[in-house]
Scaffold this active site. Structure first.
Site, mmCIF file in Angstrom:
data_model
loop_
_atom_site.group_PDB
_atom_site.id
_atom_site.type_symbol
_atom_site.label_atom_id
_atom_site.label_comp_id
_atom_site.label_asym_id
_atom_site.label_seq_id
_atom_site.Cartn_x
_atom_site.Cartn_y
_atom_site.Cartn_z
ATOM 1 N N ASP A 86 17.238 -12.615 -5.100
ATOM 2 C CA ASP A 86 18.808 -11.667 -4.769
ATOM 3 C C ASP A 86 19.750 -12.036 -6.474
ATOM 4 O O ASP A 86 19.875 -12.631 -6.278
ATOM 5 C CB ASP A 86 18.890 -12.379 -3.525
ATOM 6 C CG ASP A 86 20.371 -11.505 -3.177
ATOM 7 O OD1 ASP A 86 21.581 -11.676 -2.904
ATOM 8 O OD2 ASP A 86 20.874 -10.277 -3.643
ATOM 9 N N SER A 89 23.092 -13.019 -4.989
ATOM 10 C CA SER A 89 24.015 -14.396 -4.866
ATOM 11 C C SER A 89 23.342 -15.581 -5.640
ATOM 12 O O SER A 89 23.347 -14.632 -6.349
ATOM 13 C CB SER A 89 23.764 -14.761 -3.212
ATOM 14 O OG SER A 89 21.994 -14.505 -3.855
ATOM 15 N N ASN A 91 22.887 -18.835 -5.229
ATOM 16 C CA ASN A 91 22.216 -20.340 -5.003
ATOM 17 C C ASN A 91 20.759 -20.013 -3.887
ATOM 18 O O ASN A 91 20.986 -19.456 -3.810
ATOM 19 C CB ASN A 91 22.815 -21.012 -3.495
ATOM 20 C CG ASN A 91 24.827 -21.094 -3.793
ATOM 21 O OD1 ASN A 91 25.747 -20.245 -4.104
ATOM 22 N ND2 ASN A 91 25.322 -23.044 -4.283
ATOM 23 N N TRP A 93 18.844 -21.764 -0.898
ATOM 24 C CA TRP A 93 18.693 -22.259 0.208
ATOM 25 C C TRP A 93 17.264 -22.138 0.894
ATOM 26 O O TRP A 93 16.614 -20.409 1.278
ATOM 27 C CB TRP A 93 20.307 -22.221 1.169
ATOM 28 C CG TRP A 93 20.515 -20.970 1.721
ATOM 29 C CD1 TRP A 93 20.970 -19.630 1.479
ATOM 30 C CD2 TRP A 93 19.792 -20.166 3.298
ATOM 31 N NE1 TRP A 93 21.503 -18.538 2.184
ATOM 32 C CE2 TRP A 93 19.989 -19.044 3.596
ATOM 33 C CE3 TRP A 93 18.781 -20.618 3.732
ATOM 34 C CZ2 TRP A 93 19.541 -18.211 3.577
ATOM 35 C CZ3 TRP A 93 18.052 -19.792 4.669
ATOM 36 C CH2 TRP A 93 18.409 -18.316 4.784
ATOM 37 N N TYR A 126 30.184 -17.519 9.573
ATOM 38 C CA TYR A 126 29.418 -16.443 10.633
ATOM 39 C C TYR A 126 29.550 -15.581 11.599
ATOM 40 O O TYR A 126 29.357 -16.401 12.341
ATOM 41 C CB TYR A 126 27.506 -16.155 9.345
ATOM 42 C CG TYR A 126 26.957 -14.216 9.950
ATOM 43 C CD1 TYR A 126 26.599 -14.573 10.911
ATOM 44 C CD2 TYR A 126 27.213 -13.445 8.814
ATOM 45 C CE1 TYR A 126 26.210 -13.592 11.068
ATOM 46 C CE2 TYR A 126 27.068 -13.018 9.587
ATOM 47 C CZ TYR A 126 25.983 -12.784 10.248
ATOM 48 O OH TYR A 126 25.441 -11.426 10.814
ATOM 49 N N ASP A 264 21.774 -4.798 -8.233
ATOM 50 C CA ASP A 264 22.056 -6.014 -6.748
ATOM 51 C C ASP A 264 19.953 -5.550 -6.436
ATOM 52 O O ASP A 264 19.451 -4.477 -5.573
ATOM 53 C CB ASP A 264 22.312 -5.729 -5.764
ATOM 54 C CG ASP A 264 22.567 -6.488 -5.178
ATOM 55 O OD1 ASP A 264 22.548 -6.323 -4.142
ATOM 56 O OD2 ASP A 264 21.909 -7.532 -5.245
ATOM 57 N N THR A 267 19.783 -5.193 -2.275
ATOM 58 C CA THR A 267 19.935 -3.641 -1.727
ATOM 59 C C THR A 267 19.082 -2.686 -1.710
ATOM 60 O O THR A 267 18.328 -2.434 -2.647
ATOM 61 C CB THR A 267 21.722 -3.538 -1.959
ATOM 62 O OG1 THR A 267 22.423 -4.805 -2.664
ATOM 63 C CG2 THR A 267 22.013 -1.903 -2.024
#
Length: 1423
Positions: A86, A89, A91, A93, A126, A264, A267
């Site tokens: 992605d 973003s 990071n 995880w 969230y 992106d 998306t």
């Protein structure tokens, strides 16, 4: 070396080895409803992220609809995780807890050996609840890239992610955004990859595929995924991948005033300000669904949508804008998104844009690059090469010239004069009609039509086209006619579907030929059916569209290009639609066409050596001139032969200003004895077409040629040459008893295999005694397996269960990302029980060769293999026999390797070594392992490697009537019919042991045993026939074996034969080749002894002790403290570079084989530094050559002191172990062993007692010792260190020390100071300078005895005295205190090594001691 220096060195090496890494991306197929939801939620995600300009980079609820994800692994061993890559973003995880109702791959840090706890909280609030976990560090693997100690988040609470996450197909997210949006400010994945130095360039690129698999590339771009070149736009922000937007147009109307856009990958759509999207939707007649999504009538014709970025337009067509259809309604890839200032307003260019445009994310230069994404894939057509005899090669040259003269006579094109095609070397398969009818065609760039036969010529085996059997045939009927020599060639044009690989030409017009009498006998007997021309329209008979024209017009090709790889002793390939990067190196140079008929270009010049040899006025005369310069002779007026031993100059063609050189090996087509055929012929073509040169297969094998139809040019690049792969073979050392057992069981194995002619190729109990095995790996990441390479079987099997009491390497398919289940049973009934398992498919790696999806057996029940298997050192078997004996009829390993195209030649060869490492070569032979040339014998059977046996003689007597022999690498002996073996044994005076094995008196003189194969004698001498000795009894490498008809009787020529003769197993030509195996010889290096004065001897003793204390202080190794070497007594000559530099200094500018390394080599020494750099060059030690060997060239030596400047040596060659190598470069001895030049991995020192010293590499010198060796195993692999049992002076114990180092660089005996002091007192010796001891020369001294490995080694008074001055004698003793953990210890230096000849056994990690030969006193004076 400092940590900083080590990191810098590692970075240099990483960059040198860097390569792009391709990560496959899986596309999730969405329903119409899911697509609508994805559009809706995608907009919500970005609004949540960018609301008010406040970045919240991990709002992830919409990821349930993300379309592209790929595989990484975390931990050691790697734990698989499917992640979304992605760009929005920053990071990584992954989950460590499996959500309820989910099938997630989770990360369990307790199962990783490289996990490091961090513990810092990772938390996001969230919607319906929290998402949280902790940061951790572990190894993260992305394709072939490894990030060690990388900080990522492991998430344990995911309630806030919603049901969509639980049901989604991905596990986590790997962000590719910038550091500014990284949660916790941890380094981003891309930052870490760049810093690791593993990437060729700090770049990644997405190919999202249009109806084909996506791919993410790290380290560069993939040329096959884009066309044209990149245009770049600088980033306007380093958070997301944000750039300035110049404008948006719908058709010709401007529809946006927004000035910013984010690209992106996470998306699935195009998102813009709601007002602008609404305006666009209105113009398109689109309707809103749920307030965000838009649908349009699928039958409507939509205008183009164009984004202007960096001044360049990027246009999306109607097909690009449609995401999904449901009935007459089509979803548009557009949604409204309002982002307030200061972040907005902006557009998001997601997957809709990225499918059309290949995007390069240039991290290093902070920019985005855009190129048109490739919309189709290249099609690769295998080409079959016909092997020609010497005579056929001559005929091919002759007829080839006639063909072109007939074609081009007077400039009149007649492109299909084809009688010479009987000798064509390259053809491939197409099909014509529906269903497809197979045709083998020559792909010919010198013609422009496709024709196939519809009638089978007399005496031929042609594939014919029958239009009555095709549902897509369409009649044309126009005549296709050529007048040829002895009769006509004719037929009619027809239209049908023509399939070339995956390409289909519907209603394509071609010729079906029914009269072929004019083609001659050569066509009838040839292996091809027709011709597919790849020339231009102007030479098309009947002016029908050419095949290439039709392919281009069909829109199926990514590029209007085709390329030929003709292979050099490997399979050829024709690529349509592009080029194949694996088939060339470097880049292409292009030359424009000068004519659109044939593929004709301007020729700038031709040189032979440095002489110009062409003006292209009369090519025949030019060829004649070249032939004269080469000393070649004409055959039949066109062909030329040359003496094979002649050294030929290069032939260079200059095209487009660039030189293309053909070496001697490129110019030789075929050899017959001492005569070699040159790939040259004379051809005179009159104007206006000529004169000209034809650059045929001889040129195209060396240079990969791109035929660029679209740009009307030719591109040339150096063709990739496959290289042989060398597999080290480990030899198991057998005791006398094991050798007897091996012979006994080996015969049983073959009798069980061949009983009654019934093949059971894997009876394996005798393999406990197999001597040769090597390493492969199975799976991804590779799991190591030690296998026997066995020419007597044809499957690969490895265990998946560890037998009781065994140390086997097992294959665990759950740990392999490339495993594919097969499940078919693999079963063999064996002696005391079954051997069984299942077939599976996975990646098998053999050296540098990879077999993907290879079918092998994983065995789980091995009770039938017996105790010998459990205790053996191998894990499985890799069979190198033929398909006919493959269990389950799966492709054999060799078949798979040949089909993969990775081998230069379809050949493998065994070198079993005589007291040195064995080697198995795939793809050719290793010239260093044989002498002379090969003699070949054709196979008589394609099951085992079986050939006809002409005869067997013992001395001059015939001893066999058997007519067949099998050559087998898995058998350690020679086996023949029992009656014949018994007769041979009787003649040799041998006696039977256990009914099969034979022993003979070792002192007996045995006659030669000779096998005649293919009319040539292969003789085994006495030394070849003896396997092992025990006292006076020697085992013969012979055993009786009775195999009943129809398989037998036969002989097995096993390792006894294969050690003497290097065997080439020629899979392609179905034959065996034999040459005399190279026998390595020991290399003897004279050692010069420096004569020392009394004073220098005292200094040497003193400084020698200081050297070792500096080295071993506190157990800390500093192996190059070298000031005391001024007093070193023994040195010898080597050379470095080409030509070899022997004395004084090394000047790399004078060496043609020098290779720069540049890594710093540095030591801080006393009065100043000692430093330089590592370099690589050829190092010659006697007759041994180490090519590309890494050593240090020192330029600053101020720290070495005056002693070095005045000393007689130049440098140091260390013979210690790898663990003490500065810079961790391979040690000289390691390199010598790996090079295979040594008969044995051993060296030995003779330091001479009043005679010249000698260092032997590869063995020992019998003249330098008496008696036999006693061996002591090493206790450490750093220095040559062993356990010390005790030290006695006379009969008194004088030491409690338990360790000793044997060192050729120390002139003395050194022990703990307290023990040396005690010895000195007993001897009445006095200390000088605190370290050295002197004694009255008239004193009678007791013996000093060292006990090593239970054996006493005694030094007499004469051995202990170094030097005398008047009545004072220096003792070869000094005190040395080395603290734990390294010490205390003794150093057994030259004083000991002059008395005892020392064998340093690198291979078996031991030291051997024998009494050194002492020169006799005589009147002879040696100067």
């Amino acid at each position: 070396m400092s940590n900083l220096l080590r990191i810098a060195a590692a970075a240099v090496l990483a960059v040198a080895a860097a390569q792009v890494v391709n990560v496959p991306l899986t596309k999730r197929d969405l329903t119409y409803e899911q697509t609508v939801a994805a559009v809706h939620q995608g907009a919500e995600r970005w609004e949540a992220r960018l609301d008010g300009g406040k970045d919240d980079p991990i709002v992830i609820d919409d990821y349930q609809n993300a379309q592209y994800y790929g595989e990484i692994s975390v931990g050691t061993p790697g734990q698989k995780e499917m992640v979304i890559f992605d760009t929005g973003s920053a990071n990584l995880w992954v989950p460590n807890t499996k959500p309820f109702l989910s099938q997630k791959n989770i990360y369990d840090h307790s199962k990783s050996s490289t996990y490091k706890k961090n513990g810092t909280t990772f938390a996001i609030q969230y919607g319906s609840g929290p998402v949280s976990g902790v940061f951790s560090a572990d190894t993260v693997t992305i394709g072939d890239l490894k990030l060690q100690d990388y900080t990522f988040a492991e998430v344990d609470k995911t309630s806030g992610l919603g049901l969509g996450y639980r049901l989604g197909k991905f596990d986590g997210i790997l962000g590719l955004g910038w550091d500014s949006i990284s949660v916790g400010h941890v380094p981003t994945p891309m930052n870490a990859l760049v810093q690791s130095g593993q990437l060729p360039e700090p770049v990644f690129a997405f190919y999202l595929g249009n109806k084909q698999p996506g791919e993410l590339v790290f380290g560069g771009v993939d040329p096959k995924h884009y066309t044209g070149s990149f245009s770049f736009v600088p980033l306007s922000s380093e958070s997301y991948w944000e750039i300035n937007l110049d404008g948006v147009k719908l058709g010709s109307d401007s529809v946006s005033s927004t000035k910013s856009a984010i690209v992106d990958s996470g998306t699935s759509l195009l998102a813009g300000p709601k007002s602008e999207i609404s305006k666009i939707a209105t113009k398109l007649g689109a309707k809103s669904v749920l307030g965000r999504e838009y649908v349009v009538d699928c039958s409507a014709k939509l205008p183009d949508l164009t984004f202007t970025l960096g001044g360049k337009d990027y246009t999306l067509k109607q097909a690009d804008l449609i995401l999904q259809a449901s009935g007459s309604q089509c979803i548009l890839g557009l949604t409204g998104l309002d982002v307030p200032p200061p972040r907005g307003p902006l557009w998001i260019l997601g997957d809709v844009f990225m499918r059309k445009y290949y995007v390069q994310f240039d991290w290093g230069k902070k920019r985005l690059g855009f190129a048109t994404a490739a919309q189709a894939t290249v099609v690769k057509m295998p080409l079959t090469k016909r092997d020609l005899t010497y005579e056929q090669t001559v005929a091919a040259i002759h007829q080839g010239a006639e063909r072109w003269e007939a074609r081009l006579d007077g400039g009149k094109d007649d492109p299909i004069v084809i009688d010479d095609y009987q000798n064509a070397q390259y053809y491939g398969e197409i099909s014509v009609g529906t269903p497809g009818q197979k045709e083998m065609v020559i792909f010919d760039t010198g013609s422009a039509n496709l024709w196939v036969p519809n009638t089978k010529p007399f005496l031929s085996q042609k594939n014919i086209y029958d239009h009555s059997k095709s549902s897509t045939y369409k009649k044309n009927g126009t005549t296709f006619a050529i007048q040829y020599g002895s009769g006509p060639v004719s037929g009619v044009f027809s239209a049908d579907t023509v399939t070339i690989g995956d390409l289909k030409l519907q209603d394509y017009t071609f010729a079906e030929v029914d009269k072929t009498s004019g083609l001659g006998l050569g066509y009838r007997l040839g292996k091809f059916d027709g011709i597919l021309g790849l020339g231009w329209d102007s030479i098309s008979v009947g002016h029908v569209p050419t095949p290439m024209n039709a392919l281009v017009q069909s829109g199926q090709l990514p590029e209007p290009v085709f390329a030929f790889y003709l292979g050099n002793k490997q399979p050829g390939e024709l690529v349509f639609g592009g080029v194949d990067p694996k088939h060339y190196t470097g880049s292409f140079s292009f030359v424009p066409l000068s004519s659109e008929s044939y593929w004709e270009i301007n020729l700038d010049g031709v040189k032979l050596g440095s002489d110009s040899v062409s003006s292209t006025k009369r090519p025949k005369s030019e060829i004649s001139k070249i032939a004269t310069k080469l000393g070649a002779k004409s055959v039949l007026g066109r062909e030329y032969v040359v003496d094979c031993s002649a050294k030929l100059p290069d032939l260079t063609f200059t095209l487009g200003g660039k030189d293309y050189t053909l070496k001697q090996a490129d110019l030789i087509l075929q050899a017959s004895g001492s005569q070699c055929i040159l790939g040259l012929t004379g051809l005179d073509v009159p104007p206006p077409r000529g004169p000209l040169w034809i650059l045929g297969d001889v040129f195209m094998r060396k240079y990969y040629v791109q035929f660029d139809w679209g740009k009307k040019r030719l591109g040339f690049a150096t063709a990739a040459q496959a290289t042989v792969v060398k597999m080290p073979l480990t030899k198991r050392d057998l005791t006398y008893e094991q050798t007897v057992a091996a012979i006994h069981q080996g015969a049983e194995r073959w009798e069980a295999r061949l009983d009654g002619g019934k093949d059971d190729p894997i009876v394996i109990d005798d393999y406990q005694n197999a001597q040769y095995y090597g390493e492969i790996s199975v799976g991804t990441p590779g799991q190591k397996e030690m296998v026997i390479f066995d020419t007597g079987s044809a499957n690969l099997w490895v265990p998946n269960t560890k037998p009781f009491l065994s140390q086997k390497n097992i294959y665990d398919h759950s740990k392999s990302s490339t495993y594919k289940k097969n499940g078919t049973t693999f079963a063999i009934q064996y002696g005391s029980g079954p051997v069984s398992g299942v077939f599976s498919a996975d990646t098998v790696t053999i050296g540098d060769l990879k077999l993907q999806d290879y079918t092998f057996a994983e065995v789980d029940k091995t009770s039938g293999l017996g105790l010998g298997y459990r205790l053996g050192k191998f894990d499985g078997i890799l069979g190198l026999g033929w398909d006919s004996i493959s269990v389950g009829h799966v492709p054999t390993p060799m078949n798979a390797l040949v089909q993969s195209g990775q081998l230069p030649e379809p050949v493998f060869a065994f070198y079993l070594g005589n007291k040195q490492p064995g080697e198995l070569v795939f793809g050719g032979v290793d010239p260093k392992h044989y002498t002379g040339s090969f003699s070949f014998v054709p196979l008589s059977s394609e099951s085992y490697w079986e050939i006809n046996l002409d005869g067997v003689k013992l001395g001059s007597d015939s001893v066999s009537s058997t007519k067949s022999a099998i050559v087998d690498s898995g058998t350690s002996l020679l086996a023949g019919p029992k009656s014949e073996i018994s007769k041979i044994a009787t003649k040799l005076g041998a006696k039977s042991v256990l009914g099969r094995e034979y022993v003979v008196d070792c002192s007996a003189k045995l006659p030669d045993l000779t096998f005649t194969l293919g009319g040539k004698d292969y003789t085994l001498k006495q030394a070849d026939l003896i396997l092992q000795a025990s006292g006076s009894q020697c085992i013969l490498g012979l055993t009786g074996l009775d195999v009943p008809p129809p398989r037998g009787p036969l002989w097995i020529l096993g390792d006894v034969f294969m050690r003497k003769y290097y065997v080439q197993f020629d899979w392609g030509k179905k034959r065996l080749g034999f040459a005399t195996a190279a026998q390595a010889t020991v290399v003897k290096m004279p050692l010069t002894k420096r004569d020392l004065t009394y004073e220098q001897t005292v200094a040497a003793v003193h400084q020698g002790a200081e050297r070792w204390e500096a080295r071993l202080d506190g157990g800390k190794d500093d192996p190059i403290v070298i000031d005391d070497y001024q007093n070193a007594q023994y040195y010898g000559e080597i050379s470095v570079g080409t030509p070899g530099q022997k004395k004084n200094i090394y000047d790399h500018s004078k060496s043609s084989t020098y290779k720069k390394n540049g890594t710093t080599f540095a030591i801080q020494y006393g009065s100043g530094p000692v430093s330089g750099v590592f370099s690589a060059d050829t190092v010659t030690i006697g007759d041994l050559k180490l090519q590309d060997y890494t050593f240090a060239e020192v330029d600053k030596t101020s720290g070495l002191g005056l002693g070095y400047r005045l000393g007689k040596f130049d440098g140091i060659l260390g013979l210690g172990w790898d663990s003490i190598s500065v810079g961790h470069v391979p040690t000289p001895m390691n390199a010598l062993v790996q090079s295979g030049q040594l008969p044995e991995p051993v060296f030995a020192f003779y330091l001479g007692n009043k005679q010249p010293g000698e260092l032997v590499f590869g063995g020992v010198d019998p003249k330098h010792y008496t008696g036999s060796f006693s061996f002591v195993p090493l206790s450490s692999e750093s220095y040559w260190e062993i356990n010390l049992d005790g030290v006695k002076l006379g009969s008194d114990s004088v030491s409690s020390t338990k360790s000793a180092i044997v060192d050729s660089g120390t002139s003395l005996l050194a022990g703990p100071k307290s023990e040396i002091s005690k010895i000195a007192t007993k001897l009445g010796a006095k200390s000088v300078l605190g370290r050295e001891y002197v004694v009255d020369c008239s004193a009678k001294l007791p013996d000093l005895t060292f006990t090593l490995g239970g054996k006493d080694y005694t030094l007499k008074q004469a051995d202990l005295i170094l030097q005398a001055s008047g009545s004072q004698c220096i003792l070869g003793l000094t005190g040395l205190d080395v603290p734990p953990p390294r010490g205390p210890l003794w150093i057994l230096g030259d004083v000991f090594m002059r008395k005892y000849y020392v064998q340093f056994d690198w291979g078996k990690k031991r030291l051997g001691f024998a009494t050194a030969a002492q020169a006799q006193e005589s009147s002879v004076v040696v100067i």
